[in-house]
Design a protein around this motif. Sequence first.
Motif, PDB file in Angstrom:
ATOM      1  N   LEU A 139       0.471   5.006  -5.821  1.00 47.89           N
ATOM      2  CA  LEU A 139      -0.086   3.697  -5.478  1.00 47.89           C
ATOM      3  C   LEU A 139      -0.217   2.793  -6.688  1.00 47.89           C
ATOM      4  CD1 LEU A 139      -2.932   4.727  -2.990  1.00 47.89           C
ATOM      5  CD2 LEU A 139      -0.553   4.134  -2.471  1.00 47.89           C
ATOM      6  N   PHE A 140      -0.243   3.375  -7.881  1.00 50.94           N
ATOM      7  CA  PHE A 140      -0.397   2.584  -9.095  1.00 50.94           C
ATOM      8  C   PHE A 140       0.957   2.074  -9.577  1.00 50.94           C
ATOM      9  CE2 PHE A 140      -4.190   5.312  -9.216  1.00 50.94           C
ATOM     10  CZ  PHE A 140      -5.160   4.327  -9.305  1.00 50.94           C
ATOM     11  N   PRO A 141       0.984   0.877 -10.151  1.00 49.60           N
ATOM     12  CA  PRO A 141       2.263   0.281 -10.553  1.00 49.60           C
ATOM     13  C   PRO A 141       2.988   1.078 -11.624  1.00 49.60           C
ATOM     14  CG  PRO A 141       0.398  -1.000 -11.401  1.00 49.60           C
ATOM     15  CD  PRO A 141      -0.157   0.004 -10.436  1.00 49.60           C
ATOM     16  N   MET A 158      -1.484  -6.049 -18.060  1.00 53.59           N
ATOM     17  CA  MET A 158      -1.918  -5.654 -16.722  1.00 53.59           C
ATOM     18  C   MET A 158      -0.716  -5.559 -15.803  1.00 53.59           C
ATOM     19  SD  MET A 158      -4.548  -7.663 -14.124  1.00 53.59           S
ATOM     20  CE  MET A 158      -6.061  -7.087 -14.893  1.00 53.59           C
ATOM     21  N   ALA A 159      -0.812  -4.675 -14.820  1.00 52.30           N
ATOM     22  CA  ALA A 159       0.185  -4.590 -13.754  1.00 52.30           C
ATOM     23  C   ALA A 159      -0.547  -4.337 -12.444  1.00 52.30           C
ATOM     24  CB  ALA A 159       1.198  -3.483 -14.039  1.00 52.30           C
ATOM     25  N   ILE A 160      -0.019  -4.901 -11.352  1.00 54.06           N
ATOM     26  CA  ILE A 160      -0.676  -4.832 -10.041  1.00 54.06           C
ATOM     27  C   ILE A 160       0.324  -4.352  -8.999  1.00 54.06           C
ATOM     28  CG2 ILE A 160      -1.894  -6.150  -8.253  1.00 54.06           C
ATOM     29  CD1 ILE A 160      -2.661  -8.155 -10.481  1.00 54.06           C
ATOM     30  N   GLN A 161      -0.126  -3.478  -8.123  1.00 59.38           N
ATOM     31  CA  GLN A 161       0.712  -3.037  -7.007  1.00 59.38           C
ATOM     32  C   GLN A 161      -0.092  -3.147  -5.717  1.00 59.38           C
ATOM     33  OE1 GLN A 161       3.355   0.316  -7.597  1.00 59.38           O
ATOM     34  NE2 GLN A 161       2.739   1.202  -5.636  1.00 59.38           N
ATOM     35  N   ILE A 162       0.433  -3.907  -4.758  1.00 60.29           N
ATOM     36  CA  ILE A 162      -0.187  -4.048  -3.448  1.00 60.29           C
ATOM     37  C   ILE A 162       0.555  -3.133  -2.485  1.00 60.29           C
ATOM     38  CG2 ILE A 162      -0.795  -5.628  -1.593  1.00 60.29           C
ATOM     39  CD1 ILE A 162      -0.710  -7.903  -3.635  1.00 60.29           C
ATOM     40  N   ASN A 163      -0.148  -2.163  -1.941  1.00 64.84           N
ATOM     41  CA  ASN A 163       0.448  -1.162  -1.055  1.00 64.84           C
ATOM     42  C   ASN A 163       0.071  -1.476   0.390  1.00 64.84           C
ATOM     43  OD1 ASN A 163       1.342   0.979  -3.222  1.00 64.84           O
ATOM     44  ND2 ASN A 163      -0.749   0.387  -3.764  1.00 64.84           N
TER      45      ASN A 163
END
Length: 456
Positions: A139-141, A158-163
């Motif tokens: 789930l993490f980028p 920073m890095a963002i992942q939308i699941n």
Amino acid sequence: MDYRVYHHLLFKCARIEHSRVEGMEMELIYKEIMKPGSETPPHLKTYPLSFLDVTVPPQYMPLVYFYDPKQIENQESKIALLKKSLPEALSAYYPIAGRIKGRLAVGCNDEGVPLLITKLKCHLSHFLNNPITPKLLPLFPDNLAWSDMNNPEHDPIMAIQINCFQCGGIAIAICVSHKLGDISTLVNFVNHWAAVTTHHQDQKKPLPSSPLLDAGVSLFPQGNLPIYREKPYFALPKSVCKRFVFEASKIEALKAMAGPIHHPTRFQAVAALICKCAVSALGLNPNSPLLSSITVNLRKRIDPAVPSNTIGNMVSFFIISSFQRDQLPELVSKMKEGMIRSEMQFKKYGGKHKDLDFIVEALKRESDAPPPEAMKFPLIGLSSWCRFSMYDADFGWGKPIWIASITNFKNGVVFMDARDGKGMEVIVNMEEQHMTRFECNQELLQYASLDPSVQL
């Protein structure tokens, strides 16, 4: 988007889903470098790091926020809102969109933050019924959770992942470099982003106040202090990370038993039990102590106190020793005494009690810390992420139903508030042989549940 990058990321996601989490299919459907909505002014292009930031290792701290599908009417529209509001949040926290510049600064060049969006072919409820650590990792980028910045002057801060789950639920996972700030910094950013998103949906909702970006470096300026090496991060790649959940009633019972005289806090009571069980799990003999490093938030301890929305690393620690013979009241007493002894030292980091000689000695001591295998006695690291308003992150469709993290720090322990604000979740990382003993400790299991399901 470069096709080769896209193909690499798809392959990486596929590799994770088959080799680590059987049955959890994930597809990367979108990636973009998100830039601040407004250009950073020329006079703010260089953001100086404080002397506390300089010695922190550049690893990515992870948090993932889960949102109930019952609160999300249209997944696509919600994703569009998140993409619309993110540039505005990045403008307020403009150093996050920059890149590390040498040892002493961040270059605020608006290079941006990677945003990844994935689709999972499973329901959120299926995922939360067995919320074990291997399921969290994808789930993490880009698998950044607690990994090093390989090239700090090039890698994103920073890095963002939308699941996106098949049922309509959403999990927002964020990794931010510890070099720029501590867990308070990360939580403040997420809460700011959430408030901006809510304002976009309802103009009557107020915009969040601006973060205090320069307060940290003003209080803790590097100045002419020696530039010590970064503190080592004692990662343990081949380890086991488990989650122990303490319900509020169990914590109250533990407090009553652990400190009828000392009146421990929630953290002190639970931490005392963790230390006691760790001594047993590590198989220490009666005369060998376990050293416990307890992280402390300096914001409330500097005189005058620092506002909670100040970004940067503002933590220190004190150490206590635990022996096989110690019972819970003795361990609570040691924590309280250690805190009292350290209070005046914490004040010396800044404010009206600032002491440069003390700062130099403290930084040198932390920088010279030996690796765990070279230490005479084993060390366990206790870090409380409680009371940081994590569950305030309402993007306009309700507060998160669960917030999770992981750790790969050797004998690392992270304490987090449960959703009700009264219970507690404790994340523990140990070598497999030690975890096998720790997770079966009957005294621990009298108060905690091991990896229970998350109730929607």
